[in-house]
Design a protein around this motif. Structure first.
Motif, short mmCIF file in Angstrom:
data_model
loop_
_atom_site.label_atom_id
_atom_site.label_comp_id
_atom_site.label_asym_id
_atom_site.label_seq_id
_atom_site.Cartn_x
_atom_site.Cartn_y
_atom_site.Cartn_z
N PHE A 128 0.84 -1.21 0.00
CA PHE A 128 0.00 0.00 0.00
C PHE A 128 0.87 1.26 0.00
O PHE A 128 0.57 2.23 -0.69
CB PHE A 128 -0.93 0.01 1.21
CG PHE A 128 -2.00 -1.04 1.17
CD1 PHE A 128 -3.19 -0.82 0.49
CD2 PHE A 128 -1.82 -2.26 1.79
CE1 PHE A 128 -4.18 -1.78 0.44
CE2 PHE A 128 -2.80 -3.23 1.75
CZ PHE A 128 -3.98 -3.00 1.07
N VAL A 166 -9.06 1.27 -3.95
CA VAL A 166 -8.78 -0.04 -3.36
C VAL A 166 -10.08 -0.83 -3.36
O VAL A 166 -11.09 -0.38 -2.81
CB VAL A 166 -8.24 0.10 -1.93
CG1 VAL A 166 -7.96 -1.28 -1.33
CG2 VAL A 166 -6.97 0.94 -1.92
N TYR A 168 -12.01 -4.48 -2.48
CA TYR A 168 -11.97 -5.73 -1.73
C TYR A 168 -12.99 -6.69 -2.32
O TYR A 168 -14.16 -6.32 -2.52
CB TYR A 168 -12.34 -5.50 -0.26
CG TYR A 168 -11.42 -4.57 0.49
CD1 TYR A 168 -10.45 -5.08 1.34
CD2 TYR A 168 -11.55 -3.19 0.37
CE1 TYR A 168 -9.61 -4.22 2.04
CE2 TYR A 168 -10.72 -2.33 1.06
CZ TYR A 168 -9.75 -2.86 1.90
OH TYR A 168 -8.92 -2.01 2.59
N ILE A 239 -13.12 1.51 -2.27
CA ILE A 239 -12.78 2.69 -1.47
C ILE A 239 -11.92 3.60 -2.31
O ILE A 239 -10.80 3.24 -2.71
CB ILE A 239 -12.04 2.30 -0.18
CG1 ILE A 239 -12.93 1.38 0.68
CG2 ILE A 239 -11.64 3.53 0.62
CD1 ILE A 239 -12.27 0.91 1.96
N LEU A 241 -9.61 6.64 -2.51
CA LEU A 241 -8.79 7.48 -1.64
C LEU A 241 -8.66 8.89 -2.21
O LEU A 241 -8.55 9.07 -3.43
CB LEU A 241 -7.40 6.86 -1.46
CG LEU A 241 -7.36 5.45 -0.85
CD1 LEU A 241 -5.92 4.96 -0.77
CD2 LEU A 241 -8.00 5.43 0.52
N THR A 254 -3.14 5.28 6.78
CA THR A 254 -4.08 4.85 5.74
C THR A 254 -3.89 3.37 5.43
O THR A 254 -4.87 2.62 5.31
CB THR A 254 -3.87 5.68 4.46
OG1 THR A 254 -4.07 7.06 4.74
CG2 THR A 254 -4.84 5.25 3.37
N LEU A 258 -6.69 0.37 5.89
CA LEU A 258 -7.09 -0.44 4.74
C LEU A 258 -6.89 -1.92 5.01
O LEU A 258 -7.72 -2.75 4.64
CB LEU A 258 -6.30 -0.02 3.50
CG LEU A 258 -6.63 1.35 2.90
CD1 LEU A 258 -5.64 1.72 1.81
CD2 LEU A 258 -8.06 1.39 2.35
N PHE A 261 -9.67 -3.23 7.31
CA PHE A 261 -11.06 -2.98 6.94
C PHE A 261 -11.90 -4.25 6.89
O PHE A 261 -13.02 -4.28 7.39
CB PHE A 261 -11.14 -2.27 5.58
CG PHE A 261 -12.54 -2.10 5.08
CD1 PHE A 261 -13.36 -1.13 5.63
CD2 PHE A 261 -13.06 -2.93 4.10
CE1 PHE A 261 -14.67 -0.98 5.20
CE2 PHE A 261 -14.37 -2.79 3.66
CZ PHE A 261 -15.17 -1.81 4.22
#
Length: 315
Positions: A128, A166, A168, A239, A241, A254, A258, A261
């Motif tokens: 990340f 991002v 998921y 998400i 950013l 951050t 993440l 989450f």
């Protein structure tokens, strides 16, 4: 809302005991795991009780290593021995192993009590941090796929260096979780309407349908057929950013949020279900009290008649 800590409490408690000579155990061997599916073993050396090894297994280690996970761990833990791949303990091969001499490092006790319990998060944060660093510089890169769980992935996507998303992929094995997740995540989406939360990232949830950001991504391994996605219980959380989330001084925080989450989401889903079950039990108990209060316990027989004057006979 409850945010799960990045550090592991079990590891922290063991280190706290081993750093203190009065509570130090001559032999330690503890197996554990975390909410994200990682496994760890913390054990003492057979010949030297002051030596402690922490071995951690992370799914998707190939991708995390590729983006500098081990290098980041070594940078965060200067002076400690970090080996990759790690030790094989109880037939489990570990991603990396950290060795610490608790007697020699007692002067740095506070530092290691903070860094070692969260070393797994540090290792996984590297991908990340690298993506956010490139985005902050305006560089465009190919979508990054991180298989952080055996059947779920995280995708980091850059759109022409202008936005960072991002995504998921989450497999909901319980159909009820999909309903709760939809309501829960809608609150995040609606939060943007509050002026005080304008700095919050953009969020979108799709169930039974591939996230729009993944349509053109070639590395996607999840089913693309909507019927299959709905049948198996796939959901996708995107998400977006903002620039303030990828600044140099905000990147580490951050990345930690993440990474946590998915565990954060499922933790609150379980809490919601538990709360509803408690409320249902309370409602049943109150109903039973009302029914019991309505019972006639006097023992007297009362004569009941219809509108026409006929009398009911009890048999």
């Amino acid at each position: 809302m409850i945010f799960l800590e990045a550090g592991n409490k079990i590891i922290q408690e063991i280190l706290l005991k081993q750093f203190d000579a009065s509570t130090r155990q001559p032999s330690v061997h503890v197996n554990g795991g975390d909410f994200d599916g990682t496994k760890f073993v913390i054990q003492s050396d057979a010949g030297n009780k002051n030596l402690l090894t922490l071995s951690i297994y992370v799914h998707g280690e190939k991708e995390f290593n590729q983006y500098g996970g081990i290098e980041l761990v070594k940078k965060t833990l200067p002076g400690l021995d970090v080996k990759a791949p790690g030790l094989t303990v109880d037939d489990q091969k570990h991603t990396f192993t950290v060795t610490i001499d608790v007697e020699k490092e007692e002067k740095n006790k506070d530092k290691w009590l903070k860094e070692l319990p969260r070393v797994k998060t540090t290792y996984m944060s590297a991908v990340f941090l690298q993506a956010m660093d490139k985005h902050a510089k305006g560089e465009q890169f190919e979508p990054i796929k991180v298989p952080y769980r055996p059947d779920e992935n995280i995708y980091i996507i850059s759109y022409k260096g202008k936005s960072l998303v991002v995504v998921y992929s989450i497999l909901f094995r319980d159909p009820d979780d999909v309903v709760f997740a939809n309501g829960f995540l809608c609150e995040f989406k609606d939060a943007k309407k509050d002026r005080a939360l304008n700095a919050a990232p953009n969020m979108n949830f799709s169930q039974g349908q591939l996230a729009g950001e993944l349509v053109d991504v070639k590395s996607v391994t999840e089913p693309k057929d909507e019927r299959t996605l709905k049948k198996e219980g796939w959901g996708f959380v995107s998400i977006g950013l903002l620039d303030n989330h990828t600044k140099a001084d905000k990147q580490l925080n951050t990345a930690e949020l993440l990474l946590g989450f998915r565990s954060y989401l499922h933790y609150h889903l379980k809490c919601m279900k538990a709360y509803m079950h408690i409320r249902m039990r309370e409602s049943v108990e109150k109903l039973m009290l009302n029914l019991n209060a309505a019972k006639d316990l006097s023992g007297k027989k009362t004569e009941k008649k219809t509108m026409s004057g006929r009398t009911f006979k009890q048999q």
